[in-house]
Design a protein around this motif. Structure first.
Motif, PDB file in Angstrom:
ATOM      1  N   ALA A  11       0.843  -1.193   0.000  1.00 14.16           N
ATOM      2  CA  ALA A  11       0.000   0.000   0.000  1.00 14.16           C
ATOM      3  C   ALA A  11       0.877   1.241   0.000  1.00 14.16           C
ATOM      4  CB  ALA A  11      -0.913  -0.002   1.216  1.00 14.16           C
ATOM      5  N   VAL A  12       0.396   2.280  -0.659  1.00 15.88           N
ATOM      6  CA  VAL A  12       1.098   3.556  -0.694  1.00 15.88           C
ATOM      7  C   VAL A  12       0.401   4.487   0.297  1.00 15.88           C
ATOM      8  CG1 VAL A  12       1.708   5.516  -2.152  1.00 15.88           C
ATOM      9  CG2 VAL A  12       1.717   3.211  -3.113  1.00 15.88           C
ATOM     10  N   GLY A  13       1.177   5.098   1.180  1.00 17.63           N
ATOM     11  CA  GLY A  13       0.588   6.016   2.156  1.00 17.63           C
ATOM     12  C   GLY A  13      -0.131   5.269   3.263  1.00 17.63           C
ATOM     13  N   ASN A  14      -1.203   5.873   3.770  1.00 20.32           N
ATOM     14  CA  ASN A  14      -1.994   5.280   4.846  1.00 20.32           C
ATOM     15  C   ASN A  14      -2.646   4.002   4.340  1.00 20.32           C
ATOM     16  OD1 ASN A  14      -3.763   4.610   6.877  1.00 20.32           O
ATOM     17  ND2 ASN A  14      -4.711   6.613   7.002  1.00 20.32           N
ATOM     18  N   ALA A  15      -2.330   2.886   4.971  1.00 16.97           N
ATOM     19  CA  ALA A  15      -2.793   1.586   4.483  1.00 16.97           C
ATOM     20  C   ALA A  15      -4.276   1.334   4.708  1.00 16.97           C
ATOM     21  CB  ALA A  15      -1.981   0.467   5.128  1.00 16.97           C
ATOM     22  N   ARG A  72     -14.726   5.918   1.235  1.00 14.27           N
ATOM     23  CA  ARG A  72     -14.428   6.323   2.617  1.00 14.27           C
ATOM     24  C   ARG A  72     -12.932   6.328   2.915  1.00 14.27           C
ATOM     25  NH1 ARG A  72     -19.335   3.152   5.761  1.00 14.27           N
ATOM     26  NH2 ARG A  72     -20.995   4.435   4.895  1.00 14.27           N
ATOM     27  N   GLY A  73     -12.102   6.088   1.898  1.00 15.13           N
ATOM     28  CA  GLY A  73     -10.659   6.208   2.054  1.00 15.13           C
ATOM     29  C   GLY A  73      -9.879   4.938   2.281  1.00 15.13           C
ATOM     30  N   SER A  74     -10.519   3.782   2.201  1.00 14.87           N
ATOM     31  CA  SER A  74      -9.777   2.530   2.394  1.00 14.87           C
ATOM     32  C   SER A  74      -8.819   2.298   1.237  1.00 14.87           C
ATOM     33  CB  SER A  74     -10.739   1.349   2.518  1.00 14.87           C
ATOM     34  OG  SER A  74     -11.466   1.454   3.714  1.00 14.87           O
ATOM     35  N   LYS A  75      -7.645   1.794   1.557  1.00 10.89           N
ATOM     36  CA  LYS A  75      -6.606   1.517   0.558  1.00 10.89           C
ATOM     37  C   LYS A  75      -6.346   0.029   0.386  1.00 10.89           C
ATOM     38  CE  LYS A  75      -5.671   5.828  -0.230  1.00 10.89           C
ATOM     39  NZ  LYS A  75      -6.089   6.442  -1.470  1.00 10.89           N
ATOM     40  N   ILE A  76      -6.886  -0.786   1.307  1.00 10.60           N
ATOM     41  CA  ILE A  76      -6.762  -2.239   1.224  1.00 10.60           C
ATOM     42  C   ILE A  76      -8.161  -2.809   1.437  1.00 10.60           C
ATOM     43  CG2 ILE A  76      -5.767  -4.334   2.219  1.00 10.60           C
ATOM     44  CD1 ILE A  76      -3.477  -2.570   3.286  1.00 10.60           C
ATOM     45  N   ILE A  77      -8.636  -3.585   0.462  1.00 12.70           N
ATOM     46  CA  ILE A  77      -9.950  -4.199   0.562  1.00 12.70           C
ATOM     47  C   ILE A  77      -9.755  -5.712   0.584  1.00 12.70           C
ATOM     48  CG2 ILE A  77     -12.247  -4.437  -0.458  1.00 12.70           C
ATOM     49  CD1 ILE A  77     -11.567  -1.522   0.217  1.00 12.70           C
ATOM     50  N   LEU A  78     -10.208  -6.338   1.652  1.00 14.61           N
ATOM     51  CA  LEU A  78     -10.116  -7.786   1.770  1.00 14.61           C
ATOM     52  C   LEU A  78     -11.522  -8.364   1.656  1.00 14.61           C
ATOM     53  CD1 LEU A  78      -7.884  -9.973   3.705  1.00 14.61           C
ATOM     54  CD2 LEU A  78     -10.301 -10.334   4.142  1.00 14.61           C
ATOM     55  N   PRO A  96      -5.827   1.533  -9.340  1.00 16.62           N
ATOM     56  CA  PRO A  96      -4.506   0.897  -9.228  1.00 16.62           C
ATOM     57  C   PRO A  96      -3.784   1.167  -7.906  1.00 16.62           C
ATOM     58  CG  PRO A  96      -4.437   2.751 -10.737  1.00 16.62           C
ATOM     59  CD  PRO A  96      -5.876   2.540 -10.387  1.00 16.62           C
ATOM     60  N   ASP A  97      -4.213   2.170  -7.144  1.00 17.74           N
ATOM     61  CA  ASP A  97      -3.571   2.465  -5.866  1.00 17.74           C
ATOM     62  C   ASP A  97      -4.237   1.761  -4.686  1.00 17.74           C
ATOM     63  OD1 ASP A  97      -1.713   4.079  -7.124  1.00 17.74           O
ATOM     64  OD2 ASP A  97      -2.903   5.896  -6.845  1.00 17.74           O
ATOM     65  N   ILE A  98      -5.280   0.972  -4.964  1.00 18.29           N
ATOM     66  CA  ILE A  98      -5.971   0.220  -3.936  1.00 18.29           C
ATOM     67  C   ILE A  98      -5.532  -1.241  -4.032  1.00 18.29           C
ATOM     68  CG2 ILE A  98      -8.227  -0.487  -3.015  1.00 18.29           C
ATOM     69  CD1 ILE A  98      -7.825   2.565  -2.993  1.00 18.29           C
ATOM     70  N   LEU A  99      -5.246  -1.870  -2.888  1.00 19.08           N
ATOM     71  CA  LEU A  99      -4.897  -3.290  -2.872  1.00 19.08           C
ATOM     72  C   LEU A  99      -6.161  -4.108  -2.610  1.00 19.08           C
ATOM     73  CD1 LEU A  99      -1.634  -3.302  -0.732  1.00 19.08           C
ATOM     74  CD2 LEU A  99      -1.861  -3.178  -3.219  1.00 19.08           C
ATOM     75  N   PHE A 100      -6.366  -5.148  -3.384  1.00 17.00           N
ATOM     76  CA  PHE A 100      -7.501  -6.056  -3.235  1.00 17.00           C
ATOM     77  C   PHE A 100      -6.944  -7.439  -2.901  1.00 17.00           C
ATOM     78  CE2 PHE A 100      -8.878  -2.639  -5.959  1.00 17.00           C
ATOM     79  CZ  PHE A 100     -10.175  -2.375  -5.537  1.00 17.00           C
TER      80      PHE A 100
END
Length: 115
Positions: A11-15, A72-78, A96-100
């Motif tokens: 993740a880039v920045g706040n995870a 809502r600002g999430s950067k990692i979605i599980l 592309p900046d979000i991790l799934f």
């Protein structure tokens, strides 16, 4: 994942993670295990990880939940359901900046991992 694969998947920045559960948090299976991990991470890292439970294993339901977390600002979605893997393919290309991540899937990409 190997060290090189982990380095490429970060993740880039706040995870800021979020979790989409297929079942109830007390289902005795995937959802319970993922929820227990969420609680442990929250306690150890002193953060809140939002989650939603009982999301049907349908592309529409999973994608709607994922997009709400992204807004809502999430950067990692599980996502906990097998269907998350297929459903995450398109938004992983759009964001592309979000991790799934899904623990039950077969599709991978630069920011989409089935682990």
């Amino acid at each position: 994942m190997t060290g090189a694969a982990q380095a490429d998947f970060a993740a880039v920045g706040n995870a800021k993670p979020a979790i989409i559960l297929f079942g109830l948090t007390n289902d005795g299976g995937w959802s319970l295990s993922i929820d227990e991990a969420r609680v442990t991470l929250e306690n150890e890292l002193d953060l809140r990880i939002p989650e939603v439970a009982e999301i049907p294993e349908s592309a529409t339901a999973i994608r709607t939940a994922a997009e709400l977390f992204i807004e809502r600002g999430s950067k990692i979605i599980l996502g906990s359901a097998f269907g998350s893997s297929d459903t995450f393919k398109e938004p992983s290309e759009e964001y592309p900046d979000i991790l799934f991540i899904t623990p039950a899937g077969t599709i991978n990409g630069p920011n989409l991992k089935s682990v």
